[in-house]
Design an enzyme around this catalytic site. Structure first.
Site, PDB file in Angstrom:
ATOM      1  N   GLY A   1       0.609  -1.153  -0.032  1.00 22.27           N
ATOM      2  CA  GLY A   1      -0.076   0.077   0.031  1.00 22.27           C
ATOM      3  C   GLY A   1       0.857   1.214  -0.101  1.00 22.27           C
TER       4      GLY A   1
ATOM      5  CB  CYS B   1       5.647   5.207  -3.334  1.00 25.50           C
ATOM      6  SG  CYS B   1       5.667   6.756  -2.442  1.00 25.50           S
TER       7      CYS B   1
ATOM      8  CE  LYS C   1       3.490   8.543  -7.509  1.00 31.93           C
ATOM      9  NZ  LYS C   1       4.185   9.662  -7.146  1.00 31.93           N
TER      10      LYS C   1
END
Ligand code: UGA
Length: 447
Positions: free
Chosen positions: A259, A262, A265
């Site tokens: 999670g 970073c 994404k």
């Protein structure tokens, strides 16, 4: 050296600014966020991070850092301007470059002599080349020379101060010998190897590192799933794997999926810009897909165990995306809560540092002030992060307090044997079920 950090109160900007200040540089942390600036000017931190108070105190005691919203002074008084603004994910998975572009335009407008512009923000490959054009187009005097440098950050939340002060390596992408000299001087006092390359390769290093770390996590999560199904034990498997020096021990902890702001994404951004360059990246797409399966598998298990979930109490320990931070962005715990929020089940949550969630989730759950209140009369305990205080829980007491002794330990922090011995129905990630007889007969024959 004189350094300005644009986005200097944000996570990367602040740690970089303070870290460079304690290394003896004169740093201006520039930001438009006045509430964060006020806090910092009063010696308070706008973010939660281990050891950051000490770093702030040292930098301010030595008069090495200034917090301001004045971008003109910040640019004019500095040799190096570091840009550490946010580059969040946009709706289609691409990187939203709006803050970076605005920062570059503003900086360019105040450049009065040679400057080295260093981009710290995580940016798609080719952005430094684009930044050069933006600055060139916005210079007041087109004759003033400047360089654009890529200098990716590798800070982990919760370890960021130590990661900054003791880096494994410093990666720098330069296109001119002058900027290489400047960057060598900037990091002269750091005891770490420096890797110099061109700006595109340096930009890619950041994506390659995060994609590789994510791949290891998805890999071990996949091995955990099959291990559960064939009654093999992930702890033993990891022992056997980690001692192989070619494999090593990092980023192989199975869990609820990676999670945070970073890894996912950056994977999405990489997949987007690779697509534009005609590279399909099937492996990295699968890494992301695998990650999503972790929460789905946990929810499926909860549903199958609790049957009538609407009449039950579920206790969730841990809300941030990992221990050591209060950051709930893209947190597996939040994804789990969002999925069970639609049911009528009563959800009680506890986290040592997260005390609020965004609405509507905040009103949907009951925040407890301590672990025991969360667990009291629960039908299911789900551990979502590996905070030390969760690891130290007295399982005997937990057993007595719960209505139904069911633990789902997504971080494998408890001893499965102890849990089984006490009478819990226990599920870890990749943990063997000791009741081997329950295994499917056909599979037993294969084994
Ligand atoms: C990550 C990278 O580790 C940093 O090097 C990078 O600078 C940063 O992203 C960034 O791009 O800014 P971070 O997201 O703070 O750092 O946290 P990590 O410690 O890498 O953990 C990411 C997620 O993976 C967490 O949800 C964590 O619980 C999970 N994880 C990590 C596992 O599930 N298993 C592991 O073995 C390790």
């Amino acid at each position: 050296m004189k350094i300005s950090i644009i986005g200097g109160t944000g996570y990367v900007g602040l740690i970089t600014g303070l870290g460079l200040a304690v290394h003896g540089h004169d740093v201006i942390c520039m930001d438009g966020d006045s509430s964060k600036l006020n806090k910092l000017n009063n010696g308070e931190l706008p973010i939660f991070e281990e050891s950051l108070h000490e770093l702030l105190k040292e930098a301010t005691d030595r008069n090495k850092v200034v917090f301001t919203n004045n971008i003109k002074t910040a640019v004019r008084e500095s040799d190096i301007i570091m840009i550490a603004v946010g580059t969040p994910e946009s709706k289609n998975g691409e990187t939203d470059m709006s803050q970076l572009i605005l920062a570059l335009k503003l900086v360019a407008g105040y450049i009065n002599n040679y400057k080295t512009i260093v981009i710290k923000s995580t940016i798609p490959v080719g952005t430094c080349a684009m930044a050069r054009m933006i600055i060139k187009d916005n210079l007041k005097n087109p004759m003033i020379p400047f360089d654009v440098v890529s200098n990716p950050e590798f800070l982990r939340e919760g370890n960021a101060v130590s990661d900054f002060l003791n880096p494994d390596r410093i990666v720098v992408g330069v296109d001119t010998p002058e900027s290489e000299v400047v960057m060598k001087e900037l990091y002269r006092t750091f005891d770490a190897p420096m890797v110099f390359t061109d700006t595109r390769s340096s930009e890619m290093v950041k994506y390659a590192c995060n994609a590789y770390l994510a791949t290891r996590i998805s890999f071990i999560n996949e091995i955990s799933e099959i291990s559960e199904k064939v009654n093999a034990d992930i702890h033993a498997i990891l022992q056997g794997m980690k001692l192989d020096k070619r494999i090593g021990s990092h980023y192989l902890n199975p869990g609820p999926g990676f999670g945070g702001p970073c890894l996912a994404k950056d994977l999405k951004s990489l997949i987007c810009f690779a697509g534009k360059a005609n590279a399909g990246l099937p492996l990295l797409k699968a890494v992301l897909e695998r990650n999503g399966l972790q929460i789905k598998n946990i929810i499926d298990y909860v549903m199958s165990e609790l049957k009538d979930i609407g009449s039950k109490k579920i206790a969730v320990l841990g809300l941030s995306f990992k221990a050591g931070t209060n950051d709930t962005r893209n947190s597996p715990a939040i994804h789990l809560l969002e999925k069970i929020a639609d049911t009528k089940t009563s959800i009680h949550v506890y986290d040592p540092v997260v005390k609020n969630l965004e609405e509507p989730l905040h009103s949907r759950v009951t925040f407890s002030t301590n672990i025991m209140d969360t667990i009291m009369d629960a039908d299911c305990l789900i551990v979502m992060t590996e905070w030390p205080e969760f690891k130290e829980l007295n399982l005997e007491m937990v057993y007595m307090m719960m209505k139904t002794p069911l633990i789902i330990d997504t971080r494998n922090i408890f001893s499965p044997n102890k849990a089984y011995h006490l009478g819990f129905s226990y599920k870890g990630i990749g943990i063997t079920n000791p009741i081997f007889d329950s295994i499917d007969v056909s599979l037993k024959n294969i084994i």
